[in-house]
Scaffold this active site. Structure first.
Site, PDB file in Angstrom:
ATOM      1  N   GLY A 259       0.201   0.599   9.729  1.00 14.87           N
ATOM      2  CA  GLY A 259       0.537   1.952   9.948  1.00 14.87           C
ATOM      3  C   GLY A 259       1.596   2.297   9.163  1.00 14.87           C
ATOM      4  O   GLY A 259       1.549   1.819   7.819  1.00 14.87           O
ATOM      5  N   GLU A 260       2.625   2.786   9.810  1.00 13.54           N
ATOM      6  CA  GLU A 260       3.916   3.040   8.876  1.00 13.54           C
ATOM      7  C   GLU A 260       4.992   2.614   9.621  1.00 13.54           C
ATOM      8  O   GLU A 260       5.588   2.904  10.635  1.00 13.54           O
ATOM      9  CB  GLU A 260       3.911   4.627   8.851  1.00 13.54           C
ATOM     10  CG  GLU A 260       4.700   5.228   7.621  1.00 13.54           C
ATOM     11  CD  GLU A 260       4.470   4.576   6.503  1.00 13.54           C
ATOM     12  OE1 GLU A 260       3.376   4.858   5.697  1.00 13.54           O
ATOM     13  OE2 GLU A 260       5.301   3.838   5.972  1.00 13.54           O
ATOM     14  N   SER A 261       5.759   1.566   9.031  1.00 13.34           N
ATOM     15  CA  SER A 261       6.609   0.715   9.508  1.00 13.34           C
ATOM     16  C   SER A 261       7.915   1.916   9.976  1.00 13.34           C
ATOM     17  O   SER A 261       8.456   1.553  10.994  1.00 13.34           O
ATOM     18  CB  SER A 261       7.203  -0.391   8.560  1.00 13.34           C
ATOM     19  OG  SER A 261       7.468   0.168   7.527  1.00 13.34           O
TER      20      SER A 261
ATOM     21  N   CYS B 231       0.441  -5.893   7.849  1.00 13.47           N
ATOM     22  CA  CYS B 231       0.783  -4.801   7.004  1.00 13.47           C
ATOM     23  C   CYS B 231       2.323  -4.286   7.582  1.00 13.47           C
ATOM     24  O   CYS B 231       3.169  -4.988   7.624  1.00 13.47           O
ATOM     25  CB  CYS B 231      -0.285  -3.717   6.774  1.00 13.47           C
ATOM     26  SG  CYS B 231      -0.113  -3.056   5.147  1.00 13.47           S
TER      27      CYS B 231
ATOM     28  N   ILE C  13      -3.323  -2.008   1.774  1.00 16.77           N
ATOM     29  CA  ILE C  13      -3.119  -0.661   1.840  1.00 16.77           C
ATOM     30  C   ILE C  13      -1.632  -0.122   1.609  1.00 16.77           C
ATOM     31  O   ILE C  13      -0.909  -0.712   2.758  1.00 16.77           O
ATOM     32  CB  ILE C  13      -3.723   0.171   3.087  1.00 16.77           C
ATOM     33  CG1 ILE C  13      -5.253  -0.191   3.172  1.00 16.77           C
ATOM     34  CG2 ILE C  13      -3.445   1.519   3.084  1.00 16.77           C
ATOM     35  CD1 ILE C  13      -5.934   0.321   4.206  1.00 16.77           C
ATOM     36  N   ARG C  14      -1.005   0.016   0.620  1.00 18.02           N
ATOM     37  CA  ARG C  14       0.322   0.383   0.523  1.00 18.02           C
ATOM     38  C   ARG C  14       1.250  -0.903   1.083  1.00 18.02           C
ATOM     39  O   ARG C  14       1.924  -0.802   2.119  1.00 18.02           O
ATOM     40  CB  ARG C  14       0.913   1.568   0.962  1.00 18.02           C
ATOM     41  CG  ARG C  14       0.297   2.850   0.263  1.00 18.02           C
ATOM     42  CD  ARG C  14       0.807   4.355   0.834  1.00 18.02           C
ATOM     43  NE  ARG C  14       0.366   4.352   2.348  1.00 18.02           N
ATOM     44  CZ  ARG C  14       1.314   4.316   3.157  1.00 18.02           C
ATOM     45  NH1 ARG C  14       2.386   4.173   3.028  1.00 18.02           N
ATOM     46  NH2 ARG C  14       0.794   4.468   4.423  1.00 18.02           N
TER      47      ARG C  14
ATOM     48  N   HIS D 163      -5.070  -6.234   5.639  1.00 19.37           N
ATOM     49  CA  HIS D 163      -5.719  -5.838   7.003  1.00 19.37           C
ATOM     50  C   HIS D 163      -6.722  -6.731   7.319  1.00 19.37           C
ATOM     51  O   HIS D 163      -7.888  -6.379   6.928  1.00 19.37           O
ATOM     52  CB  HIS D 163      -6.109  -4.322   6.806  1.00 19.37           C
ATOM     53  CG  HIS D 163      -5.098  -3.187   6.838  1.00 19.37           C
ATOM     54  ND1 HIS D 163      -4.346  -2.640   8.268  1.00 19.37           N
ATOM     55  CD2 HIS D 163      -4.167  -2.958   5.927  1.00 19.37           C
ATOM     56  CE1 HIS D 163      -3.473  -1.895   7.720  1.00 19.37           C
ATOM     57  NE2 HIS D 163      -3.271  -2.070   6.352  1.00 19.37           N
TER      58      HIS D 163
ATOM     59  N   GLU E  65      -8.297  -7.206  10.079  1.00 17.17           N
ATOM     60  CA  GLU E  65      -9.180  -6.399  10.990  1.00 17.17           C
ATOM     61  C   GLU E  65     -10.188  -5.432  10.481  1.00 17.17           C
ATOM     62  O   GLU E  65     -11.381  -5.370  10.971  1.00 17.17           O
ATOM     63  CB  GLU E  65      -8.381  -5.664  12.164  1.00 17.17           C
ATOM     64  CG  GLU E  65      -7.862  -4.354  11.845  1.00 17.17           C
ATOM     65  CD  GLU E  65      -6.758  -4.640  10.752  1.00 17.17           C
ATOM     66  OE1 GLU E  65      -6.056  -5.781  10.383  1.00 17.17           O
ATOM     67  OE2 GLU E  65      -5.961  -3.506  10.066  1.00 17.17           O
TER      68      GLU E  65
HETATM   69  N1  GLN Z   1       3.470   0.941   3.586  1.00 14.26           N
HETATM   70  C1  GLN Z   1       3.393   1.039   4.950  1.00 14.26           C
HETATM   71  C2  GLN Z   1       4.877   0.655   5.488  1.00 14.26           C
HETATM   72  O1  GLN Z   1       5.642   0.143   5.096  1.00 14.26           O
HETATM   73  C3  GLN Z   1       2.650  -0.121   5.387  1.00 14.26           C
HETATM   74  C4  GLN Z   1       1.040   0.453   5.359  1.00 14.26           C
HETATM   75  C5  GLN Z   1      -0.012  -0.277   6.205  1.00 14.26           C
HETATM   76  O2  GLN Z   1       0.476  -0.876   7.272  1.00 14.26           O
HETATM   77  N2  GLN Z   1      -1.098  -0.257   5.635  1.00 14.26           N
HETATM   78  O3  GLN Z   1       4.911   0.553   6.589  1.00 14.26           O
END
Ligand code: GLN
Length: 198
Positions: A46-48, A78, A135-136, A175, A177
């Protein structure tokens, strides 16, 4: 076996499906009390930065920190890996990790050229490679003693860790999953079988 999935933000559903496929019960976690009576926990991507903020707002941070420091089985993928890293580089100043894995990760560490990509990742046990979706993704830049590298990605000819395990924490920068590869969830359940429930 009951496996919690932190469900404040991020890709909860795919993790729940993996847990379900392995015959365990997925439980979505949004409140501190929901952590009671779990056997294992997944911190999804997600987005930390957002997850860090929501951990404070929901009151979950202290319970989660207690869970991890008690050595309970935890899989972070991630953004979840960022939360489990003892050291975060290039984090936003207001984000705080929980810690638990003695590693340093750089947030979005693969840079713009490798913003999102798929790659084959070698499993250290010599098993099938992982079809890994990044993903990022955070990049694991340092791994301290006592940490086992479970899988490596070869970049420009040099291997670097992308799945690590220490104590009862597993961290993965991609990821698993999304590729329907349940090996890391299975490993989490194995760790849960060797520990007692809260
Ligand atoms: N770039 C996101 C972060 O720093 C992580 C991206 C992801 O979980 N796919 O949280």
């Amino acid at each position: 076996m009951r496996v919690g999935i932190l469900a404040l933000q991020g890709d909860v559903r795919e993790h729940a499906a993996a847990i379900h496929r392995l015959g365990a019960e997925p439980v979505e976690i949004r409140t501190p009390d929901a952590i009671d009576h779990l056997d294992a926990l997944v911190l999804p991507g997600g987005e930390s930065t957002t997850i860090s903020l929501l951990l404070d707002r929901s009151g979950l941070r202290a319970r989660l920190a207690a869970w991890v420091s008690a050595g309970r089985p935890t899989l972070g993928t991630c953004a979840g890996l960022v939360l489990l890293a003892d050291e975060v580089l290039d984090g936003r100043p207001d984000q705080r990790s929980i810690g638990g894995l003695p590693i340093a990760v750089r947030r979005n560490g693969f840079g713009r050229q490798r913003y999102s990509f798929e790659a084959e990742v070698q499993s250290s046990d010599g098993g099938e490679p992982f079809e890994a979706v990044f993903i990022r993704a955070p990049r694991i830049e340092r791994v301290l003693d006592g940490t086992t590298v479970l899988a490596e990605l070869v970049i420009d000819g040099s291997p670097e860790p992308v799945v690590v395990e220490s104590g009862h924490c597993i961290g993965c920068s991609f990821h698993p999953e999304l590729a329907g590869d349940d090996r890391l969830h299975r490993r989490l359940l194995e760790l849960a079988e060797t520990t007692t429930a809260v």
